[in-house]
Each structure stands twice: as C-alpha cells, then as structure tokens.
Design an enzyme around this catalytic site. Structure first.
Site, PDB file in Angstrom:
ATOM      1  N   LYS A 119       0.855  -1.192   0.000  1.00  0.00           N
ATOM      2  CA  LYS A 119       0.000   0.000   0.000  1.00  0.00           C
ATOM      3  C   LYS A 119       0.879   1.226   0.000  1.00  0.00           C
ATOM      4  O   LYS A 119       2.009   1.192   0.512  1.00  0.00           O
ATOM      5  CB  LYS A 119      -0.896   0.014   1.238  1.00  0.00           C
ATOM      6  CG  LYS A 119      -2.157   0.808   1.052  1.00  0.00           C
ATOM      7  CD  LYS A 119      -3.200   0.015   0.273  1.00  0.00           C
ATOM      8  CE  LYS A 119      -4.484   0.781   0.122  1.00  0.00           C
ATOM      9  NZ  LYS A 119      -5.535  -0.093  -0.445  1.00  0.00           N
TER      10      LYS A 119
HETATM   11  P1  NAD Z   1     -13.320   7.426  -2.688  1.00  0.00           P
HETATM   12  O1  NAD Z   1     -12.360   8.518  -2.412  1.00  0.00           O
HETATM   13  O2  NAD Z   1     -13.787   7.211  -4.086  1.00  0.00           O
HETATM   14  O3  NAD Z   1     -14.641   7.636  -1.790  1.00  0.00           O
HETATM   15  C1  NAD Z   1     -14.597   7.734  -0.407  1.00  0.00           C
HETATM   16  C2  NAD Z   1     -15.984   8.131   0.094  1.00  0.00           C
HETATM   17  O4  NAD Z   1     -15.980   8.150   1.515  1.00  0.00           O
HETATM   18  C3  NAD Z   1     -16.404   9.533  -0.332  1.00  0.00           C
HETATM   19  O5  NAD Z   1     -17.814   9.558  -0.531  1.00  0.00           O
HETATM   20  C4  NAD Z   1     -16.012  10.392   0.856  1.00  0.00           C
HETATM   21  O6  NAD Z   1     -16.799  11.589   0.918  1.00  0.00           O
HETATM   22  C5  NAD Z   1     -16.319   9.447   2.004  1.00  0.00           C
HETATM   23  N1  NAD Z   1     -15.496   9.688   3.192  1.00  0.00           N
HETATM   24  C6  NAD Z   1     -14.160   9.915   3.231  1.00  0.00           C
HETATM   25  N2  NAD Z   1     -13.757  10.080   4.501  1.00  0.00           N
HETATM   26  C7  NAD Z   1     -14.861   9.925   5.271  1.00  0.00           C
HETATM   27  C8  NAD Z   1     -15.089   9.960   6.659  1.00  0.00           C
HETATM   28  N3  NAD Z   1     -14.105  10.246   7.517  1.00  0.00           N
HETATM   29  N4  NAD Z   1     -16.349   9.724   7.105  1.00  0.00           N
HETATM   30  C9  NAD Z   1     -17.344   9.466   6.249  1.00  0.00           C
HETATM   31  N5  NAD Z   1     -17.187   9.427   4.910  1.00  0.00           N
HETATM   32  C10 NAD Z   1     -15.971   9.650   4.438  1.00  0.00           C
HETATM   33  O7  NAD Z   1     -12.652   6.130  -2.074  1.00  0.00           O
HETATM   34  P2  NAD Z   1     -13.004   4.605  -2.404  1.00  0.00           P
HETATM   35  O8  NAD Z   1     -12.087   4.146  -3.468  1.00  0.00           O
HETATM   36  O9  NAD Z   1     -14.481   4.476  -2.578  1.00  0.00           O
HETATM   37  O10 NAD Z   1     -12.517   3.899  -1.056  1.00  0.00           O
HETATM   38  C11 NAD Z   1     -13.370   3.798   0.070  1.00  0.00           C
HETATM   39  C12 NAD Z   1     -12.854   2.685   0.963  1.00  0.00           C
HETATM   40  O11 NAD Z   1     -12.850   1.462   0.238  1.00  0.00           O
HETATM   41  C13 NAD Z   1     -11.431   2.853   1.499  1.00  0.00           C
HETATM   42  O12 NAD Z   1     -11.363   2.254   2.775  1.00  0.00           O
HETATM   43  C14 NAD Z   1     -10.612   2.057   0.502  1.00  0.00           C
HETATM   44  O13 NAD Z   1      -9.370   1.626   1.059  1.00  0.00           O
HETATM   45  C15 NAD Z   1     -11.542   0.893   0.270  1.00  0.00           C
HETATM   46  N6  NAD Z   1     -11.317   0.137  -0.960  1.00  0.00           N
HETATM   47  C16 NAD Z   1     -11.348   0.755  -2.180  1.00  0.00           C
HETATM   48  C17 NAD Z   1     -11.159  -0.012  -3.333  1.00  0.00           C
HETATM   49  C18 NAD Z   1     -11.258   0.585  -4.712  1.00  0.00           C
HETATM   50  O14 NAD Z   1     -11.167  -0.183  -5.685  1.00  0.00           O
HETATM   51  N7  NAD Z   1     -11.471   1.884  -4.855  1.00  0.00           N
HETATM   52  C19 NAD Z   1     -10.907  -1.384  -3.227  1.00  0.00           C
HETATM   53  C20 NAD Z   1     -10.887  -1.980  -1.963  1.00  0.00           C
HETATM   54  C21 NAD Z   1     -11.106  -1.195  -0.845  1.00  0.00           C
END
Ligand code: NAD
Length: 429
Positions: A119
C-alpha cells in the site's frame, strides 16, 4: 508454535483501539494462534517486508516548493508481486499504510489471486491542490519508487482520492524510465491505456455479489432487503447504484460531510447525480438529513461502510441494527467492536473478502496487459462473480469447519495460504 506472552501482546497490540496496524495485528495473532502457526512463520508474516518513506518536493502553482511525505509499504511477496492502492489524504500515517498493506496480503490470499500485499500513501490534501500540482506530486513520488515497483515487483492501484488519471501519470513516469510503455506497472488505468473494462465498478460489484450470497442465509430477496451505505465514492457510490439496479431498497447514503435517509428507499442514480452537481448531499429533497454517525445506526438489513477505517467501534457497535455488515471499506470495524457484533449475531462479510472485487479485477487487468489481449465487460464480470461467490462459500465453509466467526475465518484462510507458500519456498530459512 505461537505462544504469546503478556509482554508480547502489549508490545504488539498497544492499547489504541483505532490504530489500524494494531487492529490488523490483533486479528492476525488470534488467527495464527488458532492455526497453531510455527513461530518462525509467525515472526516473518506479522511484519512488513519493506517500508519506504520518501520526501517529495513539489513546485506549487504559487512558485514555492512544498515537501510532502509519502510511503510505500510492501508487506509480503510469498505469493507473487506485491499489490495495493495509493491513497492521498491529510491523515495518512505509516501505521495506516502498514495495516492496509497487510490487509492486501490477506485479501489477495482470500480470493486466491497470485499477489502479495502493498500500500502507498502521501500526506496531502488533494482537494486543496490543482491538477498540475497533483501531477507533479504523483510523478515525483513515482520516480522515488522506481526501483521498487514494476509488473513483477509491486503493482500500485487507486485508493482514496486517487483514480484513473493518477494511474496514467504513474504508468507514464515508469515508462519514461523504462524507455518503453509498461502498462502492467499499475492497475485501475483508463481503458484506452491498458485498463480493464469493469475495473472501475469492480469493488462495488464485488460487494453486491457477496451481499447477494449473504441475504440467502436470511431467506431474503433483494426486493425485501434494506441497505444503508456509508460513503458515495468508487466503492459506496457504485456499490449503492448496483444494489439499487439489482432491486435492493437503498434507504441511506452519505459522503464525508453528511448523509440522507428515506425508509421508503432512495433513487440512487438521482442522488449521485445531485451529489455530482452540488458536491454535497445537503438540500436533497424529500429525505431526512442525517450524519455519518446516524447512518451507521439506522434500521436496515445490510449496512455497508464504504468510506474509511474505524467507523464501528466499541462506542457505537451496541447500537448497530443491521443483520449483515458488508465491509466495503478497509478496516471499518475495530476488534473491540467485532466482539460486540458477534454477540449481537450480526453476520459480518469481512473487508478482506467484501471489497476484494477491486483487486480481483486488478489482477484481470494485469493479466490482460501482460498478454496484450483484452476481455469484454461481460467476461470480466462473470469471472469476478465466479471468484467472489466461490470465495464467499469457501470462507463460510472454513468458518463452520473451525467453528469461528467469519472475520477470524478470513484471516485463518489467508494466513494458511500464505504460510503454505512461504513454507514451500523456504524463504524464511
Ligand atoms: P473514494 O475517495 O472514491 O470515496 C470515499 C468516500 O468516503 C467519499 O464519498 C467520501 O466523501 C467518504 N469519506 C471519506 N472520509 C470519510 C469519513 N471520515 N467519514 C465518512 N465518509 C468519508 O474512495 P473509495 O475508493 O471508494 O474507497 C473507500 C474505501 O474502500 C477505502 O477504505 C478504501 O481503502 C476501500 N477500498 C477501495 C477499493 C477501490 O477499488 N477503490 C478497493 C478496496 C477497498
């Protein structure tokens, strides 16, 4: 065999419920103990293989130089090149990146794709930066990591606040150094630059596939199932939309600032369009405005935290009302909360399975880049479904066989696989 003393426990675990690396280590310790993992393997597997810290000078639009701190942690290579996203956020920390890297190792093992875990993260506030500043930051960070990443070494991908454009810049910077185009150095690229169809939606789609399996255990159909989703980005927004399309009643959704709730169901495409235009859910008509905290506690069948870590803790776990917790985010639940949820009978689809759709299609992207032949979106989605459903069933079977909760089963299954490969390679000898 693993025999932890109290001192070991204190040294390894500390006392901070919200430290993600401690949260990961606590689950790892429990699973390793139940597996009776050899001490040598235990010592190798519980720490990262490599932690890189880089200082990244960037010329800002104002003309002055700002120096950003960035990390890349490579946790384990036993099963193949390391794999994992890059996150841009003001609260990135080394412990967080270490935890996320380890989760990638376990996640790749749970869905049985041939990668280890890594990561990356940079402490910055991308919302306050221009496109030019972000490009210079990304390119300089990539240059710093050039000897450590590559299709056979470590393959980054997007995470919070990074996306296709970021991956295109990384791919281009790496290719400039290699002096030929190397598409397989990152995944989550634009389709036209070697990206995979279906990758953008893959994590949310993976959440849908495992929720489809979980509701069968409660004799529910999608139409009878209410869902609350925290987060409306790549995972939450797309996950909510796909569940809405599949007939689920999505009753609540939020972004970082606030959320909305309607027990009769929300029109998710409409909500996302509103969010896109207004950059906020505030003012959305015909709904109750709620906070992120309220969202977690509303009455629903499926709660999908898809935002960030430490959302369900010992403080609020007692008030969680869902039947199924589908962890779209990494690390949304603390180990203390795990115990409370288990006592309440909540069926947990742990993060290292629930959000593994992203890395699964990243694996497909890497495969397609390396053979230079690309699949249709249907092919990608069918293969993703096969992987997610098989992994879900394998996990439930493992939990039943060992009489443990699904979180512990996920760690045991993953550690078992990584340990087997490590033993066979003999790399710890
Ligand atoms: P993103 O940036 O596209 O979206 C994040 C969302 O969460 C946004 O709507 C944001 O406003 C909200 N957010 C951020 N901080 C916040 C907080 N403190 N409280 C409430 N809401 C909050 O990110 P993503 O890619 O959707 O990732 C979200 C989660 O999923 C992370 O934990 C990431 O590690 C995990 N994840 C993402 C992927 C991927 O393919 N994008 C894969 C596996 C896991």
């Amino acid at each position: 065999m693993v025999n932890l003393t109290g001192d070991d426990m204190r040294r390894f675990r500390g006392s901070d419920e919200k430290n993600p690396f401690e949260a990961m280590s606590e689950r790892f310790d429990r699973a390793a103990k139940l597996l009776d993992l050899e001490e040598d393997l235990y010592a190798v597997m519980r720490v990262p293989s490599r932690e890189l810290k880089v200082y990244i000078p960037v010329k800002m639009d104002s003309g002055h130089i700002e120096v950003f701190e960035g990390y890349r942690v490579q946790h384990n290579f036993a099963r193949g090149p390391a794999k994992g996203g890059i996150r841009y956020a003001p609260d990135v920390s080394l412990d967080e990146v270490k935890a996320l890297a380890a989760w990638m190792t376990w996640k790749c093992a749970v869905v049985n794709v041939p990668f280890g875990g890594a990561k990356g993260g940079i402490i910055c506030d991308p919302r306050q930066m221009s496109i030019g500043e972000l490009e210079r930051l990304t390119r300089r960070y990539t240059s710093e990591l050039i000897d450590f990443i590559g299709p056979e070494k470590d393959v980054p991908a997007p995470d919070m606040n990074t996306g296709e454009q970021t991956m295109a810049w990384i791919m281009d910077t790496y290719s400039m150094h290699a002096r030929h185009t190397v598409t397989a150095v990152v995944t989550g690229k634009p389709i036209a630059l070697g990206g995979s169809l279906g990758r953008r939606e893959a994590t949310g789609r993976g959440v849908l596939f495992v929720v489809n399996e979980a509701i069968k255990r409660f004799d529910l159909t999608p139409e009878q199932t209410t869902v609350a989703v925290q987060g409306s980005g790549n995972v939450g927004g797309i996950g909510a939309e796909l569940m809405w399309e599949a007939g689920y009643k999505v009753v609540a959704i939020s972004d970082i600032n606030s959320g909305i709730h309607n027990p009769d169901g929300l029109n998710i495409p409409h909500v996302l369009e509103y969010l896109n235009q207004n950059k906020s859910l505030e003012g959305y008509p015909g709904v109750k405005q709620i906070s992120n905290k309220d969202l977690l506690e509303i009455d629903c069948d499926v709660l999908a935290p898809c935002a960030t870590e430490n959302q369900i803790t010992s403080e609020n776990a007692g008030r969680i009302k869902c039947k199924i917790l589908a962890e779209g985010a990494n690390g949304p639940t603390t180990p203390k909360a795990d115990k409370i949820l288990h006592e309440k009978g909540v069926f947990v689809i742990p993060d290292i399975l629930a959000n593994a759709g992203g890395v699964t299609v990243s694996y497909f992207e890497w495969v397609q880049d390396r053979m230079g032949y690309f699949w249709s979106e249907d092919e990608v989605n069918v293969r993703l479904q096969d992987k997610m459903v098989a992994s879900f069933n394998e996990l439930c079977h493992y939990a039943d066989k060992h009489n443990v909760d699904t979180r512990t089963a996920a760690y045991m299954l993953a550690i078992d696989r990584v340990a087997y490969d490590t033993r066979m390679r003999g790399i710890y000898a």
